[in-house]
Design an enzyme around this catalytic site. Sequence first.
Site, PDB file in Angstrom:
ATOM      1  N   HIS A  43       7.001   1.958  -3.377  1.00 51.48           N
ATOM      2  CA  HIS A  43       5.776   1.222  -3.007  1.00 51.48           C
ATOM      3  C   HIS A  43       4.884   2.160  -2.198  1.00 51.48           C
ATOM      4  CE1 HIS A  43       3.163  -2.022  -1.742  1.00 51.48           C
ATOM      5  NE2 HIS A  43       3.447  -1.802  -0.473  1.00 51.48           N
TER       6      HIS A  43
ATOM      7  N   HIS B 208       6.613 -10.881   1.663  1.00 51.73           N
ATOM      8  CA  HIS B 208       5.550 -11.709   1.074  1.00 51.73           C
ATOM      9  C   HIS B 208       6.115 -12.913   0.329  1.00 51.73           C
ATOM     10  CE1 HIS B 208       2.027  -9.047   1.683  1.00 51.73           C
ATOM     11  NE2 HIS B 208       2.907  -8.061   1.581  1.00 51.73           N
TER      12      HIS B 208
ATOM     13  N   ASP C 244      -0.963  -4.874   6.665  1.00 51.14           N
ATOM     14  CA  ASP C 244      -0.374  -6.219   6.722  1.00 51.14           C
ATOM     15  C   ASP C 244       1.086  -6.181   7.203  1.00 51.14           C
ATOM     16  OD1 ASP C 244       0.085  -4.979   4.131  1.00 51.14           O
ATOM     17  OD2 ASP C 244       0.934  -6.881   3.457  1.00 51.14           O
ATOM     18  N   HIS C 245       1.551  -4.992   7.615  1.00 55.40           N
ATOM     19  CA  HIS C 245       2.913  -4.863   8.172  1.00 55.40           C
ATOM     20  C   HIS C 245       2.894  -4.310   9.599  1.00 55.40           C
ATOM     21  CE1 HIS C 245       4.879  -5.684   4.247  1.00 55.40           C
ATOM     22  NE2 HIS C 245       3.646  -5.397   3.865  1.00 55.40           N
TER      23      HIS C 245
ATOM     24  N   HIS D 251       1.432  -0.029   5.798  1.00 54.48           N
ATOM     25  CA  HIS D 251       0.313  -0.890   5.391  1.00 54.48           C
ATOM     26  C   HIS D 251      -0.068  -1.854   6.522  1.00 54.48           C
ATOM     27  CE1 HIS D 251       1.064  -0.124   0.842  1.00 54.48           C
ATOM     28  NE2 HIS D 251       0.258   0.776   1.375  1.00 54.48           N
TER      29      HIS D 251
ATOM     30  N   HIS E 282       6.887   0.010   6.571  1.00 56.99           N
ATOM     31  CA  HIS E 282       5.920   0.974   6.040  1.00 56.99           C
ATOM     32  C   HIS E 282       4.567   0.758   6.704  1.00 56.99           C
ATOM     33  CE1 HIS E 282       5.204  -2.481   3.420  1.00 56.99           C
ATOM     34  NE2 HIS E 282       4.125  -1.924   2.915  1.00 56.99           N
TER      35      HIS E 282
ATOM     36  N   ASP F  25       8.030  -4.351   1.360  1.00 58.45           N
ATOM     37  CA  ASP F  25       7.424  -4.558   0.038  1.00 58.45           C
ATOM     38  C   ASP F  25       8.157  -3.781  -1.053  1.00 58.45           C
ATOM     39  OD1 ASP F  25       5.534  -6.075   1.348  1.00 58.45           O
ATOM     40  OD2 ASP F  25       3.876  -4.672   1.045  1.00 58.45           O
TER      41      ASP F  25
HETATM   42 FE    FE Z   1       2.556  -5.968   2.162  1.00 59.80          FE
HETATM   43 ZN    ZN Z   2       2.740  -2.797   1.397  1.00 63.31          ZN
END
Ligand code: FE
Ligand code: ZN
Length: 257
Positions: A113, A175, A58-59, A56, A54, A137
């Site tokens: 999410h 995570h 942090d990905h 985001h 996805h 996530d």
């Molecule tokens: Fe994340």
């Molecule tokens: Zn995420």
Amino acid sequence: MQITLIPALSDNYIFLLHDPQQNIAAVVDPAEAEPVLERLAELKAHLVAIFNTHHHIDHIGGNSKLLQHFKQAKVYGGAEDRGRIHGQQVFLQEGDRVQFANREAEVLFVPGHTRAHIAYYFEPEQAGETGELFCGDTLFAGGCGRLLEGNPVQMVDSLSKLRSLPDNTRVWCAHEYTLKNLQFALTVDSSNLELKSRFTEVKAVRSKSQATIPSMLEVEKRTNPFLRWDQPTLQSAVKSYEPVQTFARLRGMKDRF
Ligand code: FE
Ligand code: ZN
């Protein structure tokens, strides 16, 4: 295909898929590029694919820099994420198949999410071996992602898809939230003996700062409250007997935990 886990940012994991025979590698959800580039250099491997679950940051934070170093690497992501994932070239939908080395993964559309989230499920190479699920996530060890762009109906549908995969599936979630997730799980499923012993194990692993990922899907099915909306203990804990409402109440309690 060898899978290694690379810790990144504060609590993210990046997954590196490596085929030593062909000297090629792929990466799942590169939060940042540097630790991936270091590992690739150690392995002397060539990056051929970036699999994003996805959009985001942090990905996908490492996409641009990885592409600068490996210009021919292909960037995969969900079709609904068009315009949100840097460098995306492949727009995947439910049931699509992707390949890495000699392995093939099925794409699962798992919104909740985010509205575009996908997961990659690599079937076992041979009978008796594990399948490999990269679920970003959506499903976490002992928990699930927050509903940022989706609703409980979608998330129950998405988690149902993941729950229906074989027990012998390793869950590579993005995570390290396991300890906190299990702390919450115990508040709603306190009579679950397997959950209690899992919590003790995870506490020991985390006290040595080791990773709790991957987990086995079989264990998730028995101890993760967000896969257990149809269990009487959880239903009575949230006073609801309807699956989506049970899930929604659990998710709401976890948001406030
Ligand atoms: Fe994340
Ligand atoms: Zn995420």
